[in-house]
Design a protein around this motif. Structure first.
Motif, PDB file in Angstrom:
ATOM      1  N   ARG A 129       0.013 -37.508  30.058  1.00 20.90           N
ATOM      2  CA  ARG A 129       0.506 -38.678  29.323  1.00 20.90           C
ATOM      3  C   ARG A 129      -0.623 -39.279  28.494  1.00 20.90           C
ATOM      4  NH1 ARG A 129       2.001 -40.105  34.755  1.00 20.90           N
ATOM      5  NH2 ARG A 129       4.210 -39.720  35.184  1.00 20.90           N
ATOM      6  N   THR A 145      10.315 -35.490  24.787  1.00 26.97           N
ATOM      7  CA  THR A 145       9.076 -35.295  25.546  1.00 26.97           C
ATOM      8  C   THR A 145       8.620 -36.597  26.184  1.00 26.97           C
ATOM      9  OG1 THR A 145       8.356 -33.451  24.151  1.00 26.97           O
ATOM     10  CG2 THR A 145       6.635 -34.662  25.341  1.00 26.97           C
ATOM     11  N   SER A 146       8.647 -37.690  25.425  1.00 28.38           N
ATOM     12  CA  SER A 146       8.174 -38.967  25.980  1.00 28.38           C
ATOM     13  C   SER A 146       9.051 -39.439  27.124  1.00 28.38           C
ATOM     14  CB  SER A 146       8.077 -40.037  24.889  1.00 28.38           C
ATOM     15  OG  SER A 146       9.315 -40.274  24.271  1.00 28.38           O
ATOM     16  N   SER A 147      10.351 -39.148  27.081  1.00 30.56           N
ATOM     17  CA  SER A 147      11.208 -39.572  28.197  1.00 30.56           C
ATOM     18  C   SER A 147      10.837 -38.827  29.476  1.00 30.56           C
ATOM     19  CB  SER A 147      12.685 -39.353  27.859  1.00 30.56           C
ATOM     20  OG  SER A 147      13.042 -37.991  27.929  1.00 30.56           O
ATOM     21  N   GLN A 207       7.749 -37.606  30.038  1.00 29.46           N
ATOM     22  CA  GLN A 207       6.393 -38.015  30.423  1.00 29.46           C
ATOM     23  C   GLN A 207       6.409 -39.239  31.333  1.00 29.46           C
ATOM     24  OE1 GLN A 207       4.748 -38.298  26.393  1.00 29.46           O
ATOM     25  NE2 GLN A 207       3.142 -36.858  26.992  1.00 29.46           N
ATOM     26  N   TYR A 208       7.382 -40.128  31.118  1.00 28.53           N
ATOM     27  CA  TYR A 208       7.419 -41.383  31.875  1.00 28.53           C
ATOM     28  C   TYR A 208       8.564 -41.352  32.875  1.00 28.53           C
ATOM     29  CZ  TYR A 208       3.801 -42.357  28.703  1.00 28.53           C
ATOM     30  OH  TYR A 208       2.616 -42.251  28.021  1.00 28.53           O
ATOM     31  N   SER A 267       2.514 -45.686  22.205  1.00 32.44           N
ATOM     32  CA  SER A 267       2.361 -44.241  22.425  1.00 32.44           C
ATOM     33  C   SER A 267       2.639 -43.861  23.871  1.00 32.44           C
ATOM     34  CB  SER A 267       0.951 -43.795  22.028  1.00 32.44           C
ATOM     35  OG  SER A 267      -0.027 -44.359  22.898  1.00 32.44           O
ATOM     36  N   ALA A 268       2.510 -44.841  24.788  1.00 31.75           N
ATOM     37  CA  ALA A 268       2.648 -44.566  26.218  1.00 31.75           C
ATOM     38  C   ALA A 268       3.951 -45.144  26.747  1.00 31.75           C
ATOM     39  CB  ALA A 268       1.450 -45.138  26.976  1.00 31.75           C
ATOM     40  N   GLU A 269       5.069 -44.743  26.113  1.00 32.68           N
ATOM     41  CA  GLU A 269       6.360 -45.258  26.573  1.00 32.68           C
ATOM     42  C   GLU A 269       7.477 -44.250  26.368  1.00 32.68           C
ATOM     43  OE1 GLU A 269       9.070 -47.765  24.416  1.00 32.68           O
ATOM     44  OE2 GLU A 269       7.382 -48.478  23.208  1.00 32.68           O
ATOM     45  N   ARG A 317       9.133 -43.608  22.707  1.00 32.65           N
ATOM     46  CA  ARG A 317       8.276 -43.242  21.583  1.00 32.65           C
ATOM     47  C   ARG A 317       8.904 -42.184  20.661  1.00 32.65           C
ATOM     48  NH1 ARG A 317       4.019 -40.219  24.080  1.00 32.65           N
ATOM     49  NH2 ARG A 317       5.386 -38.435  23.653  1.00 32.65           N
ATOM     50  N   ASP A 318       9.336 -41.070  21.221  1.00 28.15           N
ATOM     51  CA  ASP A 318       9.763 -39.947  20.384  1.00 28.15           C
ATOM     52  C   ASP A 318      11.106 -40.192  19.717  1.00 28.15           C
ATOM     53  OD1 ASP A 318       7.419 -38.776  21.172  1.00 28.15           O
ATOM     54  OD2 ASP A 318       8.330 -37.365  22.585  1.00 28.15           O
TER      55      ASP A 318
END
Length: 331
Positions: A5, A200-202, A204-205, A257-259, A262-263
């Motif tokens: 992440r 991807t961001s979903s 990652q978190y 960027s860390a949520e 984001r994408d």
């Protein structure tokens, strides 16, 4: 295996260390969280020259939708101030019209804007298009009462954060398709746009505590969709699945960027450009979901708010007229 992440902003990481976090959400937890999902508005109004008015407007099904109207005190109602129509966050399952209201109240201070916030009905009690329909009916009322509200109907900015950002996008699509009301701009702050939860961001978190995780997002969408089959989800509810993003007003999109969002937010701005529209996109390095609402004094948060305010200044400032500029250009 824990996914890689983006790092959190160091200042935000330190602030977040004092906040109780969870990784998922269910009906039992929601019942406990809801009473604390908004702050009282009165402390935010203290010391501000603001006139407040509470109204209710009819929903499509006859229910009454509360709106809070905040106007700069002592302004001439005939001048036609800009209007910010605000939709709050909370995953479409919590919060009220005073959630994150400090953001648009700053625009009242800066631009003399009339700020109107809507209390749309929440899921899972209200499902399908009900929340976005509630927001649209409020927008219609604002447009029809522009003179009474002392606002310029040609300078309505539709704005929201998180779930409210997704609803703002849905309302804007709805207004475009129905031909009214006119919207000058939309401001989508870390918007919740895509029920599919596949970016991807979903991923990652997911699986670890956070402000808003993939699992919480799944619960929010499951609550509002109420069993609607995936291929039948309307673009007004999940704007990322709208086929056509042409003809939209100028748009501001930002996120961290860390949520988790984001994408999908980057993709939405990209699709507006692909359709020939104007969008300004900012992804703030190290920002988690809702960072600038939770910690507005952090350096990255102050930068995000300042950049958003600068964009609104450009949007709301009338273009220069007259011959001086033309003569200069032709010299």
């Amino acid at each position: 295996m824990t996914p890689v992440r983006p790092d959190l902003d160091p200042e935000l990481r330190a602030l977040l260390g004092d906040m109780p976090l969870r990784s998922d959400l269910d009906a039992e937890a929601l019942a406990q969280i809801r009473p604390f999902s908004s702050m009282p508005v009165e402390p935010l109004l203290a010391g501000r020259a603001v006139e407040r008015r509470e109204v209710t407007v009819p929903a499509a099904d006859g229910a009454r939708i509360p709106l809070s109207v905040f106007s700069p005190a002592g302004t001439d109602s005939s001048t036609g101030a800009p209007c910010v129509y605000w939709m709050h966050g909370g995953g479409m399952v919590m919060g009220d019209r005073f959630s994150q209201i400090d953001i648009p109240l700053e625009w009242l201070d800066l631009f003399g804007a009339v700020v109107i916030s809507v209390d749309y009905r929440l899921a899972p009690e209200a499902t399908g298009t009900t929340p976005v329909d509630d927001c649209y009916q409020g927008l219609l009322w604002i447009s029809e009462h522009a003179d009474e509200l002392g606002m310029d109907p040609a300078r309505i900015v539709v704005a929201g954060a998180s779930a409210g950002g997704g609803l703002a996008a849905g309302v804007t699509l709805m207004a475009r398709d129905r031909g009214a009301p006119a919207i000058a701009a939309q401001v989508l702050i870390c918007p919740m746009l895509d029920h599919r939860n596949i970016t991807t961001s979903s991923h990652q978190y997911s699986g670890t505590p956070g402000v808003w995780t993939r699992e919480m997002n799944e619960f929010g969408w499951r609550s509002v969709l109420g069993g609607i089959e995936d291929e039948r989800v309307p673009g007004y509810v999940s704007p990322a699945v709208a086929d056509d993003l042409s003809g939209l007003p100028t748009t501001y999109v930002d996120a961290g960027s860390a949520e988790v969002f984001r994408d999908e937010d980057v993709d939405y701005a990209t699709r507006i450009w692909a359709a020939g529209g104007q969008a300004e996109l900012h992804i703030w390095a190290g920002g988690f979901h809702g960072f600038d609402a939770l910690y507005p004094r952090a350096a990255v948060s102050a930068g995000a708010r300042r950049t958003r305010n600068d964009w609104l200044t450009r949007v709301l400032t009338p273009a220069p007229t007259g011959g001086a500029g033309k003569d200069t250009l032709s010299a």
